[in-house]
Write a protein that holds these residues in place. Sequence first.
Motif, mmCIF file in Angstrom:
data_model
loop_
_atom_site.group_PDB
_atom_site.id
_atom_site.type_symbol
_atom_site.label_atom_id
_atom_site.label_comp_id
_atom_site.label_asym_id
_atom_site.label_seq_id
_atom_site.Cartn_x
_atom_site.Cartn_y
_atom_site.Cartn_z
ATOM 1 N N GLU A 6 1.922 76.221 -15.204
ATOM 2 C CA GLU A 6 3.113 75.738 -15.917
ATOM 3 C C GLU A 6 2.878 75.668 -17.426
ATOM 4 N N LEU A 43 17.504 68.566 -21.925
ATOM 5 C CA LEU A 43 16.680 67.533 -21.300
ATOM 6 C C LEU A 43 17.201 67.199 -19.892
ATOM 7 N N GLY A 44 18.433 67.566 -19.646
ATOM 8 C CA GLY A 44 19.035 67.287 -18.337
ATOM 9 C C GLY A 44 19.797 65.984 -18.306
ATOM 10 N N ARG A 92 9.639 62.293 -21.832
ATOM 11 C CA ARG A 92 9.823 63.742 -22.000
ATOM 12 C C ARG A 92 9.618 64.178 -23.455
ATOM 13 N N HIS A 147 4.415 72.291 -20.994
ATOM 14 C CA HIS A 147 4.996 72.866 -19.784
ATOM 15 C C HIS A 147 6.180 73.760 -20.151
ATOM 16 N N THR A 175 9.215 73.871 -18.990
ATOM 17 C CA THR A 175 10.461 73.117 -19.177
ATOM 18 C C THR A 175 10.454 72.402 -20.529
ATOM 19 N N ARG A 223 6.992 76.043 -7.787
ATOM 20 C CA ARG A 223 7.289 74.615 -7.984
ATOM 21 C C ARG A 223 7.630 73.948 -6.653
ATOM 22 N N LYS A 257 4.546 72.931 -4.898
ATOM 23 C CA LYS A 257 3.976 71.696 -5.461
ATOM 24 C C LYS A 257 4.751 70.472 -4.999
ATOM 25 N N ILE A 293 13.148 69.695 -10.742
ATOM 26 C CA ILE A 293 12.355 70.691 -11.475
ATOM 27 C C ILE A 293 12.435 72.078 -10.841
ATOM 28 N N ILE A 311 15.704 65.531 -16.620
ATOM 29 C CA ILE A 311 14.826 66.214 -15.659
ATOM 30 C C ILE A 311 13.389 65.872 -16.024
ATOM 31 N N LEU A 312 12.611 65.510 -15.038
ATOM 32 C CA LEU A 312 11.193 65.223 -15.302
ATOM 33 C C LEU A 312 10.373 66.483 -15.019
ATOM 34 N N THR A 313 9.298 66.635 -15.765
ATOM 35 C CA THR A 313 8.396 67.761 -15.497
ATOM 36 C C THR A 313 7.233 67.242 -14.631
ATOM 37 N N PHE A 314 6.327 68.140 -14.282
ATOM 38 C CA PHE A 314 5.210 67.699 -13.424
ATOM 39 C C PHE A 314 4.323 66.680 -14.128
ATOM 40 N N ARG A 315 4.399 66.639 -15.457
ATOM 41 C CA ARG A 315 3.643 65.603 -16.190
ATOM 42 C C ARG A 315 4.081 64.211 -15.739
ATOM 43 N N GLN A 316 5.379 64.082 -15.422
ATOM 44 C CA GLN A 316 5.876 62.767 -14.978
ATOM 45 C C GLN A 316 5.986 62.698 -13.457
#
Lengths: 389, 338
Positions: free
Chosen positions: A33, A123-124, A202, A345, A347, B153, B156, B232, B310-315
């Motif tokens: 990613e 950001l959504g 984020r 990442h 995104t 994704r 995961k 995601i 939207i959260l990424t895999f970091r969160q």
Amino acid sequence: MMERKVVEKEISIGPVHPALIEPYRIRLFVNDEIVEDCEININMAYRGIERLLEGLPVEKALLITERVCGICSNVHTWNSVRVVEAGLRIEVPDRANYIRVLINEIQRIASHLIFFGHAFEVLGHETFAMRSFLLREVFMDLMAYIGGNRVMPAVPVIGGIRPRADLTDSLKRVISERINDFEKKYREYVERILADSMIMSRLTGVGLLSKEDAIKYHATGPNGRASGWNYDIRTLMHEYEPFDFEVIVLNEGDNKARVVQRALEVFECLKIIRQILKNLPEGPIVNRDWIPGKMNYTISYFEAFRGELMHSCALDSQGLIRGYKIRTPTPTNLAAMERACVGDHITDAILTIASCDPCLTCCTRVEVINFDESKTMTVMDIMKKYGRR
Amino acid sequence: MELLITSLIAAIISIPYSLIIPGIERKIQARIQQRIGPPILTPGFWAVLKFYYKKDVEPIAFLSRFYKSLIWLGIFIVLFLLFFSMPSWWNILGWASILGLVGLLKLEESLYVFMGAQSQSFLSTTMPVPDLAKGAKGIGIHREFLEQHSAERAIKMMAVGSLPLYIALLVPFAIAKSAMISEVVRVQNPGFFSLAFSLPSNPILFTVPGFLATIVYFIGYVILLNEKPFSILKAKIDVIEGGVLEYAAKLRAGYYIMRNLLLFVLSSIFVTLFLGIPFDPLKPFYLIFNIILSLIMPIALSILVAFSPILTFRQIYPSAVGLSVLGALALIISILGV
């Protein structure tokens, strides 16, 4: 020799993609990613504005420059007017300068609010995006009240402003009431954004651009200032001399800083607007005492909402435009965007690009690929020369 | 025969009903955003009808027939999830148990991996010429379809993201000290087996582990539905819709049915497991109560979606770990019987 990073794959986004508000292409070279490298390809929507301006009478031509961008229309009109005023040494009345600054700051706020709308959409977070567009309506209305049009107010003309855009007392009162009401709601909006831990997670620490990189890649405007680079052309413009405002400079250089920088800049814009309403001088609004004639190649730099804007042209002896060149803020910010994406990442990378507030169709100019033969290569030429993939 | 009739009734009731839920969801979100929003029936019911009557477009996929069949397989999986939670299925081979539910849910999750691996949308097609812009940083590097990235994704999310849901699902079974759904209902609502209608005397939701598990279940519900903040694998800003991107016309209608049905079925299962009111077509009162209470989760979901990025895999990774710990705590409390 430069060391090439080993990357697993390429994710290509655009030029046709629902998340992109304009046609451009982002090539992300990624491992899992994580973005290892980024390349942004523009020039998908060439409109030929500079070519269109060639040979037109200067008064007529400058109305066309407003069409370069729908979000920052006023900066293009004003800067094109400034080029001619500087080249032909035309004096502009103070009242006209004040009103030019007023419409510019109103549009700056509208531009920053559209930035929030787009950034939060990426950001959504639809609610904050919608809210931002709702807040922006105040300034769209004000532009219509002053210039007669929500998007293209066409206020500056050579030597001053259009008579339509002169401020009456009742209009000053309306502006004052509207901005007071807006400030209250906007403050709440910003406080809610900053208090939202999910949004902050984020934004914080993502899309880092150091001050050195910002200077190196020439990230002008809010992007540079969010990386600690104190560079705002407004401080050098004589039109802004009468006004007291702060240049917002943050040192973090991440997406959060770029959002917060613009959020705080809106308050400074409101400060300038209040000063204009309070100290607007009486007097004429336009200087008609000039005639179009030969003008040497003149350049004018301007602090647009997204960064540094350059307009330049010459006039021939009949006052016709020759060699008009426009450089919008985005070309200078592009390299910085590519740099800021690395290490995040996928995104987040798109968010980082959005946080740099690109306006790509505005920056697209003609592209001559084959300089030797002085012609634009077609797809067939490229395939012939480099082969088909 | 009874099994067949109840299953048929369940399908006839649940599919149209589930098509209303997205409208409610969207209306709530719109009101939060100070918009009017679409009419209640538009996003679910009319959208499905509209897509059903659109001209068929052949999806571009590696194995086109397999890709198309995944939608219908998905609908069947979700329907069987509902069937397994229904009393008429409780005696069939032990399917109406934690194992049956988890197995089907895992299958449902894996569909997104297959869809993503198959789909080859136009939006990621390779250009016919080499990329020469700016010296072509990446000539010769494997270019991946956006949907394939979505499939990665999805893997995961299968491995980490949905773990909290499964832990939360275990809690009512641990409290009932049985793997069977019938026992979970018996612990909460003994009257169900003898009376035409009785309210649950001891709902698991109102116990400490039950309450903790409900929170975890709800987040797991959001994760399994790929909704914000855990969307995601269908993040519009990069992978767009992920593996379902190529579905059009009837297949798109099918996808909406599958997604909306899952929205309802997971909520209905929650009402069965945590409140002891099963979806029973032969007992109308229970059926109505189950259907009405099933709205709680979609409504909560729509509020969460309206206020979430939207959260990424970091969160997502830390969130999943944190929720799993909370779920494990609920499980330990329920096992110890505190």
